[in-house]
Design a protein around this motif. Structure first.
Motif, PDB file in Angstrom:
ATOM      1  N   ARG A  31       0.795  -1.331   0.161  1.00 11.57           N
ATOM      2  CA  ARG A  31      -0.024   0.127   0.109  1.00 11.57           C
ATOM      3  C   ARG A  31       0.833   1.292   0.074  1.00 11.57           C
ATOM      4  NH1 ARG A  31      -5.677  -1.159   3.256  1.00 11.57           N
ATOM      5  NH2 ARG A  31      -6.273  -2.949   2.141  1.00 11.57           N
ATOM      6  N   ASN A  32       1.717   1.440  -0.741  1.00 12.68           N
ATOM      7  CA  ASN A  32       2.415   2.518  -1.036  1.00 12.68           C
ATOM      8  C   ASN A  32       1.962   3.743  -1.567  1.00 12.68           C
ATOM      9  OD1 ASN A  32       5.402   1.557  -0.195  1.00 12.68           O
ATOM     10  ND2 ASN A  32       5.139   0.304  -2.193  1.00 12.68           N
ATOM     11  N   ALA A  33       2.299   4.788  -1.224  1.00 13.47           N
ATOM     12  CA  ALA A  33       1.946   6.073  -1.818  1.00 13.47           C
ATOM     13  C   ALA A  33       2.603   6.016  -3.156  1.00 13.47           C
ATOM     14  CB  ALA A  33       2.273   7.388  -1.019  1.00 13.47           C
ATOM     15  N   MET A  34       2.022   6.823  -4.089  1.00 13.28           N
ATOM     16  CA  MET A  34       2.804   6.776  -5.455  1.00 13.28           C
ATOM     17  C   MET A  34       2.753   8.147  -5.952  1.00 13.28           C
ATOM     18  SD  MET A  34       1.545   3.214  -7.441  1.00 13.28           S
ATOM     19  CE  MET A  34       2.785   3.282  -8.382  1.00 13.28           C
ATOM     20  N   GLY A  35       3.468   8.432  -6.919  1.00  8.57           N
ATOM     21  CA  GLY A  35       3.469   9.814  -7.487  1.00  8.57           C
ATOM     22  C   GLY A  35       4.452   9.893  -8.668  1.00  8.57           C
ATOM     23  N   TRP A  36       4.462  11.189  -9.267  1.00  9.96           N
ATOM     24  CA  TRP A  36       5.240  11.388 -10.494  1.00  9.96           C
ATOM     25  C   TRP A  36       6.046  12.846 -10.208  1.00  9.96           C
ATOM     26  CZ3 TRP A  36       4.528   8.711 -14.890  1.00  9.96           C
ATOM     27  CH2 TRP A  36       2.924   8.032 -15.030  1.00  9.96           C
ATOM     28  N   PHE A  37       7.430  12.293 -10.939  1.00 12.12           N
ATOM     29  CA  PHE A  37       8.291  13.503 -11.036  1.00 12.12           C
ATOM     30  C   PHE A  37       8.638  13.871 -12.390  1.00 12.12           C
ATOM     31  CE2 PHE A  37       9.855  13.553  -6.418  1.00 12.12           C
ATOM     32  CZ  PHE A  37       9.232  12.455  -5.917  1.00 12.12           C
ATOM     33  N   ARG A  38       9.271  14.952 -12.391  1.00 14.83           N
ATOM     34  CA  ARG A  38       9.644  15.207 -13.868  1.00 14.83           C
ATOM     35  C   ARG A  38      11.044  15.838 -14.079  1.00 14.83           C
ATOM     36  NH1 ARG A  38       5.702  20.016 -16.052  1.00 14.83           N
ATOM     37  NH2 ARG A  38       6.255  21.671 -14.544  1.00 14.83           N
ATOM     38  N   GLN A  39      11.795  15.539 -14.911  1.00 16.53           N
ATOM     39  CA  GLN A  39      13.090  16.143 -14.995  1.00 16.53           C
ATOM     40  C   GLN A  39      13.122  16.701 -16.501  1.00 16.53           C
ATOM     41  OE1 GLN A  39      16.399  13.704 -14.229  1.00 16.53           O
ATOM     42  NE2 GLN A  39      17.815  15.388 -13.778  1.00 16.53           N
ATOM     43  N   ALA A  40      13.143  18.025 -16.745  1.00 20.01           N
ATOM     44  CA  ALA A  40      13.524  18.733 -18.008  1.00 20.01           C
ATOM     45  C   ALA A  40      14.724  18.893 -18.182  1.00 20.01           C
ATOM     46  CB  ALA A  40      12.926  19.920 -17.674  1.00 20.01           C
ATOM     47  N   PRO A  41      15.110  19.121 -19.340  1.00 17.23           N
ATOM     48  CA  PRO A  41      16.627  18.974 -19.805  1.00 17.23           C
ATOM     49  C   PRO A  41      17.269  20.348 -19.279  1.00 17.23           C
ATOM     50  CG  PRO A  41      15.153  19.051 -21.844  1.00 17.23           C
ATOM     51  CD  PRO A  41      14.332  19.077 -20.476  1.00 17.23           C
ATOM     52  N   GLY A  42      18.603  19.990 -18.527  1.00 14.16           N
ATOM     53  CA  GLY A  42      19.483  20.676 -17.827  1.00 14.16           C
ATOM     54  C   GLY A  42      18.890  21.155 -16.566  1.00 14.16           C
ATOM     55  N   LYS A  43      17.948  20.305 -15.972  1.00 16.93           N
ATOM     56  CA  LYS A  43      17.494  20.744 -14.694  1.00 16.93           C
ATOM     57  C   LYS A  43      17.168  19.576 -13.991  1.00 16.93           C
ATOM     58  CE  LYS A  43      14.475  24.559 -16.330  1.00 16.93           C
ATOM     59  NZ  LYS A  43      13.022  24.977 -16.420  1.00 16.93           N
ATOM     60  N   GLU A  44      17.030  19.733 -12.519  1.00 14.73           N
ATOM     61  CA  GLU A  44      17.069  18.845 -11.535  1.00 14.73           C
ATOM     62  C   GLU A  44      15.574  17.948 -11.656  1.00 14.73           C
ATOM     63  OE1 GLU A  44      20.043  20.492  -8.367  1.00 14.73           O
ATOM     64  OE2 GLU A  44      17.984  20.035  -7.729  1.00 14.73           O
ATOM     65  N   ARG A  45      15.575  16.879 -11.048  1.00 15.40           N
ATOM     66  CA  ARG A  45      14.151  16.347 -11.084  1.00 15.40           C
ATOM     67  C   ARG A  45      13.200  16.754 -10.038  1.00 15.40           C
ATOM     68  NH1 ARG A  45      14.723  10.044 -10.273  1.00 15.40           N
ATOM     69  NH2 ARG A  45      15.503  10.947  -8.025  1.00 15.40           N
ATOM     70  N   GLU A  46      12.254  17.220 -10.534  1.00 13.04           N
ATOM     71  CA  GLU A  46      11.184  17.974  -9.486  1.00 13.04           C
ATOM     72  C   GLU A  46       9.934  17.099  -9.300  1.00 13.04           C
ATOM     73  OE1 GLU A  46       9.758  21.583 -10.950  1.00 13.04           O
ATOM     74  OE2 GLU A  46       8.874  20.694 -12.865  1.00 13.04           O
ATOM     75  N   PHE A  47       9.434  17.185  -8.014  1.00 10.54           N
ATOM     76  CA  PHE A  47       8.196  16.590  -7.677  1.00 10.54           C
ATOM     77  C   PHE A  47       6.863  17.239  -8.284  1.00 10.54           C
ATOM     78  CE2 PHE A  47       5.038  14.575  -5.066  1.00 10.54           C
ATOM     79  CZ  PHE A  47       4.054  15.699  -4.682  1.00 10.54           C
ATOM     80  N   VAL A  48       6.118  16.225  -8.963  1.00 10.68           N
ATOM     81  CA  VAL A  48       4.756  16.717  -9.644  1.00 10.68           C
ATOM     82  C   VAL A  48       3.534  16.593  -8.683  1.00 10.68           C
ATOM     83  CG1 VAL A  48       3.516  16.425 -11.471  1.00 10.68           C
ATOM     84  CG2 VAL A  48       5.957  16.569 -11.723  1.00 10.68           C
ATOM     85  N   ALA A  49       3.394  15.407  -8.264  1.00  7.51           N
ATOM     86  CA  ALA A  49       2.255  15.210  -7.506  1.00  7.51           C
ATOM     87  C   ALA A  49       2.284  13.634  -6.899  1.00  7.51           C
ATOM     88  CB  ALA A  49       0.967  15.042  -8.751  1.00  7.51           C
ATOM     89  N   ALA A  50       1.498  13.524  -5.974  1.00 12.52           N
ATOM     90  CA  ALA A  50       1.464  12.190  -5.311  1.00 12.52           C
ATOM     91  C   ALA A  50       0.130  11.921  -4.949  1.00 12.52           C
ATOM     92  CB  ALA A  50       2.385  12.142  -4.164  1.00 12.52           C
ATOM     93  N   ILE A  51      -0.043  10.629  -4.448  1.00  9.67           N
ATOM     94  CA  ILE A  51      -1.388  10.121  -4.107  1.00  9.67           C
ATOM     95  C   ILE A  51      -1.357   8.969  -3.049  1.00  9.67           C
ATOM     96  CG2 ILE A  51      -1.592   8.506  -6.000  1.00  9.67           C
ATOM     97  CD1 ILE A  51      -4.726   9.263  -6.103  1.00  9.67           C
ATOM     98  N   SER A  52      -1.748   9.020  -1.881  1.00 11.69           N
ATOM     99  CA  SER A  52      -2.056   7.951  -1.082  1.00 11.69           C
ATOM    100  C   SER A  52      -2.675   6.724  -1.504  1.00 11.69           C
ATOM    101  CB  SER A  52      -2.641   8.356   0.328  1.00 11.69           C
ATOM    102  OG  SER A  52      -4.045   8.566   0.284  1.00 11.69           O
ATOM    103  N   TRP A  53      -2.547   5.538  -0.485  1.00  9.07           N
ATOM    104  CA  TRP A  53      -3.148   4.440  -1.237  1.00  9.07           C
ATOM    105  C   TRP A  53      -4.916   4.675  -1.130  1.00  9.07           C
ATOM    106  CZ3 TRP A  53      -2.698  -0.424  -3.028  1.00  9.07           C
ATOM    107  CH2 TRP A  53      -3.669  -1.297  -2.821  1.00  9.07           C
ATOM    108  N   SER A  54      -5.267   5.766  -0.477  1.00  8.45           N
ATOM    109  CA  SER A  54      -6.632   5.987  -0.003  1.00  8.45           C
ATOM    110  C   SER A  54      -7.110   6.777  -1.141  1.00  8.45           C
ATOM    111  CB  SER A  54      -7.084   6.204   1.351  1.00  8.45           C
ATOM    112  OG  SER A  54      -6.171   7.548   1.641  1.00  8.45           O
TER     113      SER A  54
END
Length: 121
Positions: A31-54
């Motif tokens: 029952r992990n939380a899950m989410g999305w990150f993104r990394q644009a060219p030349g930039k650090e990876r950044e958090f986008v969104a997350a969702i809990s199991w519920s």
């Protein structure tokens, strides 16, 4: 271990929509939380969104609120990210992660390989 495989990326025009998917396998019963990150060219990876199991959701930055919608289907072990009104600045590799919600974001313990989203103007 949890294995994550993203899909749904591609080359799209600005103003259109895209839905990314992330299929989870392995120890999905934790029952992990899950989410999305993104990394644009030349930039650090950044958090986008997350969702809990519920189904509780967290989004980061005003640039994604209202355009990005995260959801999950626990029965299918699949995470989604609906992106509307795509902008060229959304161009990035989008990564799926599973882990723990922490300090308003997701601490990723498991990561996918990423899917490229390229938005042309």
């Amino acid at each position: 271990q949890v294995q994550l495989v993203e899909s749904g990326g591609g080359l799209v025009q600005a103003g259109t929509s895209l839905r990314l998917s992330c299929a989870a396998s392995g120890r999905t019963g934790s029952r992990n939380a899950m989410g999305w990150f993104r990394q644009a060219p030349g930039k650090e990876r950044e958090f986008v969104a997350a969702i809990s199991w519920s189904g509780g959701t967290i989004y980061d930055t005003d640039s994604v609120k209202g355009r990005f919608t995260i959801s999950r289907d626990n029965a299918e072990n699949t995470l989604y990210l609906q992106i509307n009104s795509l902008r060229p600045e959304d161009t990035a590799v989008y990564y799926c992660a599973a882990g723990t919600l922490q300090n308003g974001a997701l601490r990723g313990d498991y990561w996918g390989q990423g899917t490229q989203v390229t938005v042309s103007s």
